[in-house]
Design an enzyme around this catalytic site. Structure first.
Site, PDB file in Angstrom:
ATOM      1  N   TYR A  62       0.845  -1.203   0.000  1.00  0.00           N
ATOM      2  CA  TYR A  62       0.000   0.000   0.000  1.00  0.00           C
ATOM      3  C   TYR A  62       0.878   1.249   0.000  1.00  0.00           C
ATOM      4  O   TYR A  62       0.620   2.193  -0.762  1.00  0.00           O
ATOM      5  CB  TYR A  62      -0.916  -0.023   1.225  1.00  0.00           C
ATOM      6  CG  TYR A  62      -1.729   1.236   1.403  1.00  0.00           C
ATOM      7  CD1 TYR A  62      -2.836   1.493   0.599  1.00  0.00           C
ATOM      8  CD2 TYR A  62      -1.384   2.175   2.367  1.00  0.00           C
ATOM      9  CE1 TYR A  62      -3.579   2.655   0.749  1.00  0.00           C
ATOM     10  CE2 TYR A  62      -2.112   3.346   2.523  1.00  0.00           C
ATOM     11  CZ  TYR A  62      -3.217   3.578   1.715  1.00  0.00           C
ATOM     12  OH  TYR A  62      -3.935   4.731   1.870  1.00  0.00           O
ATOM     13  N   GLU A  69     -11.599   6.551   5.431  1.00  0.00           N
ATOM     14  CA  GLU A  69     -10.912   7.355   6.447  1.00  0.00           C
ATOM     15  C   GLU A  69     -11.862   7.645   7.608  1.00  0.00           C
ATOM     16  O   GLU A  69     -11.446   7.687   8.768  1.00  0.00           O
ATOM     17  CB  GLU A  69     -10.380   8.651   5.841  1.00  0.00           C
ATOM     18  CG  GLU A  69      -9.209   8.491   4.906  1.00  0.00           C
ATOM     19  CD  GLU A  69      -7.932   8.017   5.596  1.00  0.00           C
ATOM     20  OE1 GLU A  69      -7.886   8.003   6.850  1.00  0.00           O
ATOM     21  OE2 GLU A  69      -6.979   7.655   4.891  1.00  0.00           O
ATOM     22  N   TRP A  99      -5.245   2.402  10.224  1.00  0.00           N
ATOM     23  CA  TRP A  99      -5.532   2.225   8.808  1.00  0.00           C
ATOM     24  C   TRP A  99      -5.299   0.781   8.382  1.00  0.00           C
ATOM     25  O   TRP A  99      -6.005   0.267   7.511  1.00  0.00           O
ATOM     26  CB  TRP A  99      -4.692   3.172   7.951  1.00  0.00           C
ATOM     27  CG  TRP A  99      -4.872   2.893   6.490  1.00  0.00           C
ATOM     28  CD1 TRP A  99      -3.946   2.419   5.616  1.00  0.00           C
ATOM     29  CD2 TRP A  99      -6.084   3.028   5.735  1.00  0.00           C
ATOM     30  NE1 TRP A  99      -4.506   2.258   4.368  1.00  0.00           N
ATOM     31  CE2 TRP A  99      -5.816   2.625   4.419  1.00  0.00           C
ATOM     32  CE3 TRP A  99      -7.381   3.458   6.066  1.00  0.00           C
ATOM     33  CZ2 TRP A  99      -6.792   2.623   3.418  1.00  0.00           C
ATOM     34  CZ3 TRP A  99      -8.346   3.460   5.070  1.00  0.00           C
ATOM     35  CH2 TRP A  99      -8.049   3.050   3.764  1.00  0.00           C
TER      36      TRP A  99
END
Length: 210
Positions: free
Chosen positions: A28, A50, A58
């Site tokens: 990522y 988010e 995350w």
């Protein structure tokens, strides 16, 4: 990690510290984070995820992302805006996502707001990229201390305020800044990270929506 905020992977490459050399998180970091995005669905997906991340990591959201995509119709905001109480009940029963009623309802609300935004500006991309910070608003050097000291920015405060005025929810300045970092509106790869120069070159070549 030392005080530079950089770590060396087993491939010998130096990167930002936060992926912790976890394989999926490192992919990522390398392939997505900071790369400029103009696709409306991806922009909508990210700002919603988010919001789901609030209070979590995350990495937790990233590892559930495919489940979120399946649950929320691929983040097609035209479809998500039509979700009703049966869909909310379905989502609250879905162990593959974060089952938080407020965040689920927020995503449905924000889908309707996204339709309004697209009608006004032509695309979500055109709206969001109009908030790209001017060079004088950016740090002269993105080092670890600067990154840690700035969980928000003047631009993310402005964008957050404008979104909330338009009826969006779960879009506080910190959430919005994380969105800006991920979608390439800013390049917050730390100086010395192998990705920083590549991302900057991509940003320079990027055709900003007008």
């Amino acid at each position: 990690m030392d005080g530079t905020g950089l770590i060396t992977g087993d491939d010998g490459l130096v990167r930002c510290f936060w992926h912790g050399n976890l394989e999926d998180y490192r992919r990522y970091h390398d392939d997505e984070w900071g790369t400029p995005v103009s696709d409306d669905r991806r922009l909508f997906e990210k700002i919603c995820l988010e919001g789901f991340q609030s209070g979590l990591s995350w990495l937790t959201i990233l590892r559930k992302r495919e489940n979120f995509r399946a649950a929320f119709a691929g983040f097609d905001f035209e479809k998500v805006a039509q979700f009703g109480e049966d869909d909310i009940a379905r989502l609250l029963a879905d162990a593959g996502i974060v089952r938080h009623r407020g965040k689920i309802v927020s995503t449905i609300n924000n889908a309707a707001r996204a339709i309004e935004l697209k009608a006004e500006f032509g695309s979500l991309a055109r709206y969001f990229w109009s908030f790209e910070p001017a060079p004088e608003e950016r740090p002269a050097r993105m080092d670890y201390a600067t990154l840690r000291a700035n969980p928000t920015s003047p631009t993310s405060v402005r964008l957050s305020k404008d979104l909330r005025k338009r009826g969006w929810t779960f879009v506080g300045p910190t959430t919005v800044y994380a969105f800006m970092q991920a979608m390439g509106l800013v390049n917050d790869h730390i100086e010395g990270c192998v990705c920083r120069g590549r991302v900057e070159a991509m940003r320079e070549a990027f055709a900003r929506p007008r």
